[in-house]
Design a protein around this motif. Sequence first.
Motif, PDB file in Angstrom:
ATOM      1  N   GLY A  68       0.818  -1.333  -0.016  1.00 42.31           N
ATOM      2  CA  GLY A  68       0.094   0.062   0.154  1.00 42.31           C
ATOM      3  C   GLY A  68       0.937   1.200   0.072  1.00 42.31           C
ATOM      4  N   ARG A  69       2.190   1.155   0.056  1.00 41.79           N
ATOM      5  CA  ARG A  69       3.036   2.315  -0.177  1.00 41.79           C
ATOM      6  C   ARG A  69       2.829   2.915  -1.497  1.00 41.79           C
ATOM      7  N   PRO A  70       3.177   4.456  -1.585  1.00 43.18           N
ATOM      8  CA  PRO A  70       3.209   4.876  -2.899  1.00 43.18           C
ATOM      9  C   PRO A  70       4.301   4.334  -3.735  1.00 43.18           C
ATOM     10  N   LEU A  71       4.465   4.363  -5.046  1.00 45.08           N
ATOM     11  CA  LEU A  71       5.441   3.758  -5.936  1.00 45.08           C
ATOM     12  C   LEU A  71       6.391   4.786  -5.904  1.00 45.08           C
ATOM     13  N   ARG A  72       6.206   6.105  -5.879  1.00 46.53           N
ATOM     14  CA  ARG A  72       7.314   7.196  -5.845  1.00 46.53           C
ATOM     15  C   ARG A  72       7.260   7.859  -4.484  1.00 46.53           C
ATOM     16  N   LYS A  73       8.434   8.339  -4.202  1.00 44.86           N
ATOM     17  CA  LYS A  73       8.463   9.385  -2.896  1.00 44.86           C
ATOM     18  C   LYS A  73       7.429  10.580  -3.096  1.00 44.86           C
ATOM     19  N   ARG A  74       6.849  11.136  -2.127  1.00 49.76           N
ATOM     20  CA  ARG A  74       6.115  12.101  -1.994  1.00 49.76           C
ATOM     21  C   ARG A  74       7.044  13.262  -2.028  1.00 49.76           C
ATOM     22  N   THR A  75       6.365  14.336  -2.622  1.00 54.50           N
ATOM     23  CA  THR A  75       7.119  15.676  -2.646  1.00 54.50           C
ATOM     24  C   THR A  75       6.675  16.355  -1.080  1.00 54.50           C
ATOM     25  N   VAL A  76       7.571  17.474  -1.018  1.00 51.79           N
ATOM     26  CA  VAL A  76       7.482  18.132   0.486  1.00 51.79           C
ATOM     27  C   VAL A  76       5.902  18.722   0.470  1.00 51.79           C
ATOM     28  N   SER A  77       5.456  19.211  -0.562  1.00 52.47           N
ATOM     29  CA  SER A  77       4.135  19.700  -0.481  1.00 52.47           C
ATOM     30  C   SER A  77       2.977  18.809  -0.341  1.00 52.47           C
ATOM     31  N   GLU A  78       3.321  17.479  -0.733  1.00 51.79           N
ATOM     32  CA  GLU A  78       2.445  16.556  -0.540  1.00 51.79           C
ATOM     33  C   GLU A  78       2.460  16.259   0.896  1.00 51.79           C
ATOM     34  N   VAL A  79       3.542  16.039   1.533  1.00 52.72           N
ATOM     35  CA  VAL A  79       3.820  15.769   2.994  1.00 52.72           C
ATOM     36  C   VAL A  79       2.950  16.792   3.745  1.00 52.72           C
ATOM     37  N   GLN A  80       3.408  17.948   3.404  1.00 52.29           N
ATOM     38  CA  GLN A  80       2.755  18.932   4.420  1.00 52.29           C
ATOM     39  C   GLN A  80       1.330  19.117   4.175  1.00 52.29           C
ATOM     40  N   LEU A  81       0.535  19.045   3.237  1.00 49.52           N
ATOM     41  CA  LEU A  81      -0.728  18.609   2.707  1.00 49.52           C
ATOM     42  C   LEU A  81      -1.283  17.672   3.851  1.00 49.52           C
ATOM     43  N   MET A  82      -0.638  16.271   3.749  1.00 49.07           N
ATOM     44  CA  MET A  82      -1.155  15.369   4.669  1.00 49.07           C
ATOM     45  C   MET A  82      -1.004  15.625   5.912  1.00 49.07           C
ATOM     46  N   HIS A  83       0.193  16.349   6.266  1.00 52.27           N
ATOM     47  CA  HIS A  83       0.361  16.665   7.728  1.00 52.27           C
ATOM     48  C   HIS A  83      -0.931  17.653   8.244  1.00 52.27           C
ATOM     49  N   ASP A  84      -1.146  18.717   7.286  1.00 57.69           N
ATOM     50  CA  ASP A  84      -2.210  19.837   7.690  1.00 57.69           C
ATOM     51  C   ASP A  84      -3.525  19.065   7.840  1.00 57.69           C
ATOM     52  N   LEU A  85      -3.877  18.008   6.667  1.00 56.84           N
ATOM     53  CA  LEU A  85      -5.006  17.534   6.844  1.00 56.84           C
ATOM     54  C   LEU A  85      -5.443  16.593   8.210  1.00 56.84           C
ATOM     55  N   GLY A  86      -4.056  15.903   8.773  1.00 59.96           N
ATOM     56  CA  GLY A  86      -4.293  15.028   9.826  1.00 59.96           C
ATOM     57  C   GLY A  86      -4.298  16.116  11.045  1.00 59.96           C
ATOM     58  N   GLU A  87      -3.933  17.182  11.227  1.00 60.15           N
ATOM     59  CA  GLU A  87      -4.080  18.156  12.171  1.00 60.15           C
ATOM     60  C   GLU A  87      -5.587  18.783  12.064  1.00 60.15           C
ATOM     61  N   LEU A  88      -6.041  19.171  10.796  1.00 62.15           N
ATOM     62  CA  LEU A  88      -7.461  19.548  10.885  1.00 62.15           C
ATOM     63  C   LEU A  88      -8.390  18.679  11.438  1.00 62.15           C
ATOM     64  N   LYS A  89      -8.071  17.325  10.765  1.00 61.47           N
ATOM     65  CA  LYS A  89      -8.839  16.183  11.777  1.00 61.47           C
ATOM     66  C   LYS A  89      -8.763  16.022  13.077  1.00 61.47           C
ATOM     67  N   GLN A  90      -7.834  16.148  13.399  1.00 54.81           N
ATOM     68  CA  GLN A  90      -7.457  16.049  14.986  1.00 54.81           C
ATOM     69  C   GLN A  90      -8.116  17.254  15.726  1.00 54.81           C
ATOM     70  N   VAL A  91      -8.220  18.319  15.118  1.00 51.88           N
ATOM     71  CA  VAL A  91      -8.806  19.481  15.912  1.00 51.88           C
ATOM     72  C   VAL A  91     -10.442  19.482  15.536  1.00 51.88           C
ATOM     73  N   GLN A  92     -10.854  18.846  14.538  1.00 52.67           N
ATOM     74  CA  GLN A  92     -12.179  18.939  14.622  1.00 52.67           C
ATOM     75  C   GLN A  92     -12.839  17.800  15.477  1.00 52.67           C
ATOM     76  N   GLU A  93     -12.205  16.614  15.662  1.00 53.93           N
ATOM     77  CA  GLU A  93     -12.437  15.543  16.628  1.00 53.93           C
ATOM     78  C   GLU A  93     -12.347  16.301  18.176  1.00 53.93           C
ATOM     79  N   ARG A  94     -11.510  16.648  18.316  1.00 51.71           N
ATOM     80  CA  ARG A  94     -11.498  17.542  19.696  1.00 51.71           C
ATOM     81  C   ARG A  94     -12.418  18.468  20.018  1.00 51.71           C
ATOM     82  N   ARG A  95     -12.848  19.205  19.028  1.00 49.34           N
ATOM     83  CA  ARG A  95     -13.797  20.227  19.044  1.00 49.34           C
ATOM     84  C   ARG A  95     -15.157  19.491  19.401  1.00 49.34           C
TER      85      ARG A  95
END
Length: 115
Positions: A24-51
């Motif tokens: 299930g891993r990606p076939l290519r390495k993710r770019t920095v912007s993709e990693v940052q986007l995924m990190h921000d999305l994870g933080e957003l979900k965590q904040v919404q769950e906490r709220r």
Amino acid sequence: MLNLDYKNVFISLCIVHLLALSEGRPLRKRTVSEVQLMHDLGELKQVQERRQWLQMRLQLQGAHTGPTSWGSIGEAGRPRRRLRPEELPDLSDMTPEEIQLALNLLENLLKSKQS
């Protein structure tokens, strides 16, 4: 014909084997912007769950959950309460002269606020 079936089975097994190896891993390495986007999305979900959790806890305790019935800030620096329709006074007993006087007063207030 039988040879063609073996080829299809062999190709299918190769595809399944490659998918199992990638786990299930990606076939290519993710770019920095993709990693940052995924990190921000994870933080957003965590904040919404906490709220949501906090709102649920506040509702269970019977606390007021927000400024739903408050309007803008008044002159004294405290919130002004909005009137609900059921709290408005009954105006059916007003005479036409009183209604006109009230309309004139409101127009004057609007003009003074605009200037």
